[in-house]
Design an enzyme around this catalytic site. Structure first.
Site, PDB file in Angstrom:
ATOM      1  N   PRO A 164      42.762-117.554 -23.375  1.00  0.00           N
ATOM      2  CA  PRO A 164      43.348-116.952 -24.760  1.00  0.00           C
ATOM      3  C   PRO A 164      44.621-116.142 -24.590  1.00  0.00           C
ATOM      4  CG  PRO A 164      41.702-115.655 -23.449  1.00  0.00           C
ATOM      5  CD  PRO A 164      41.847-116.936 -22.544  1.00  0.00           C
TER       6      PRO A 164
ATOM      7  N   PHE B 131      46.765-112.890 -26.859  1.00  0.00           N
ATOM      8  CA  PHE B 131      46.253-111.640 -27.101  1.00  0.00           C
ATOM      9  C   PHE B 131      45.675-111.292 -28.712  1.00  0.00           C
ATOM     10  CE2 PHE B 131      48.510-111.381 -23.511  1.00  0.00           C
ATOM     11  CZ  PHE B 131      47.733-110.581 -22.518  1.00  0.00           C
ATOM     12  N   ARG B 132      46.403-112.160 -29.569  1.00  0.00           N
ATOM     13  CA  ARG B 132      46.392-111.483 -30.979  1.00  0.00           C
ATOM     14  C   ARG B 132      46.013-112.440 -32.114  1.00  0.00           C
ATOM     15  NH1 ARG B 132      49.903-106.960 -30.668  1.00  0.00           N
ATOM     16  NH2 ARG B 132      50.960-106.751 -28.837  1.00  0.00           N
TER      17      ARG B 132
ATOM     18  N   ASN C 229      53.523-113.850 -18.970  1.00  0.00           N
ATOM     19  CA  ASN C 229      52.526-114.303 -18.563  1.00  0.00           C
ATOM     20  C   ASN C 229      52.320-113.986 -16.772  1.00  0.00           C
ATOM     21  OD1 ASN C 229      52.192-115.359 -20.974  1.00  0.00           O
ATOM     22  ND2 ASN C 229      52.878-117.496 -20.172  1.00  0.00           N
TER      23      ASN C 229
ATOM     24  N   ASP D  29      49.790-115.485 -15.400  1.00  0.00           N
ATOM     25  CA  ASP D  29      48.789-116.326 -14.601  1.00  0.00           C
ATOM     26  C   ASP D  29      49.392-117.293 -13.378  1.00  0.00           C
ATOM     27  OD1 ASP D  29      50.379-118.222 -16.165  1.00  0.00           O
ATOM     28  OD2 ASP D  29      49.360-117.736 -17.741  1.00  0.00           O
TER      29      ASP D  29
END
Length: 266
Positions: free
Chosen positions: A13, A15-16, A86, A88
């Site tokens: 997901p 953030f906003r 990111n 990730d």
């Protein structure tokens, strides 16, 4: 310049986004404000909340089509640098060379104590994240965390050392970032005023929309579909599809390893 919107289709997901973003699902933690979950001072007082969020993301994610579009730029020898917000690591999973990727907000690949900075093994950190239980330092008893940059921490020195490189670009592509977090968002101001800026996102970043600059090229929409379309417009469809087959093989190998009990989160 890429942000969370590049990884959304991988299942991570942003953030906003209302209803689906991380900040919209934090009511249970009684935070003073949503961003506190990633604030260093709050983490030191209540590391459990941070670990709970990390636990919810403790699964294997795979690079998106958008990541492989960036890989294609590298393979063609026209990629100068990727600046990513990111953590990730999916850019490298897609085959980007580490020297081509500046992870401005840190990485989950390594971990340290937030207090004394003692190094922590990645395996031990992964175990605690999967359980959602904070790991505390064996030396000072302070809370440990992956080497992601929280609010209140400085960005890696390498970010500032490499930030000037963007001034050499003849095109800047902005993918899936609102450009609201400094100093990352300040990178866009280091680009020569004559250099075009391609914006790929569901909405126009307010920082760019406000300047009404005619050099902005806007392709609004989901990152994967938009970048796949762009690859076709550039005549790169066959090469792009070849890379997507590589992605399919990566996913297949992980699934086979998972059956054998080899695969791990992250």
């Amino acid at each position: 310049m890429v942000g969370a919107g590049l990884s959304v289709s991988a299942g991570i997901p942003d953030f906003r986004s209302p209803g689906s973003g991380i900040y919209s699902k934090l009511q249970e933690y009684n935070l003073p404000f949503p961003e506190a979950i990633f604030q260093l001072s709050f983490f030191k007082q209540n590391p459990k909340a941070f670990y709970s969020v990390m636990q919810s993301m403790a699964k294997k994610y795979f690079p998106t089509k958008g990541h492989y579009f960036i890989r294609l730029l590298q393979d063609k020898g026209i990629l100068l640098k990727v600046y990513t917000q990111n953590i990730d690591g999916l850019e490298m999973e897609a085959g980007l060379k580490a020297e081509n990727c500046m992870q401005a907000h840190g990485t989950i690949a390594t971990s340290h104590c937030a207090s004394c900075k003692a190094e922590v093994s990645s395996e031990l950190m992964t175990e605690h994240i999967v359980k959602g239980e904070p790991l505390f330092c064996s030396k000072c008893k302070g809370p440990c965390k992956p080497d992601v940059v929280l609010f209140g921490e400085a960005l890696p020195s390498s970010f500032f050392a490499q930030s000037q490189m963007i001034s050499q670009a003849d095109l800047v592509i902005v993918i899936g970032t609102t450009l609201k977090i400094t100093p990352f968002s300040d990178l866009i101001d280091q680009v020569d005023s004559r250099v075009p800026r391609l914006i790929v996102d569901k909405v126009m970043p307010s920082k760019i929309a406000a300047d009404k600059d005619q050099r902005n090229i806007v392709m609004l929409g989901e990152a994967d579909a938009t970048l796949e379309k762009l690859a076709g417009l550039l005549g790169w469809q066959a090469e792009f599809e070849a890379l997507l087959k590589e992605r399919e093989q990566l996913i297949k190998k992980y699934e086979e390893d998972a059956v054998k009990g080899i695969a791990k989160p992250f």
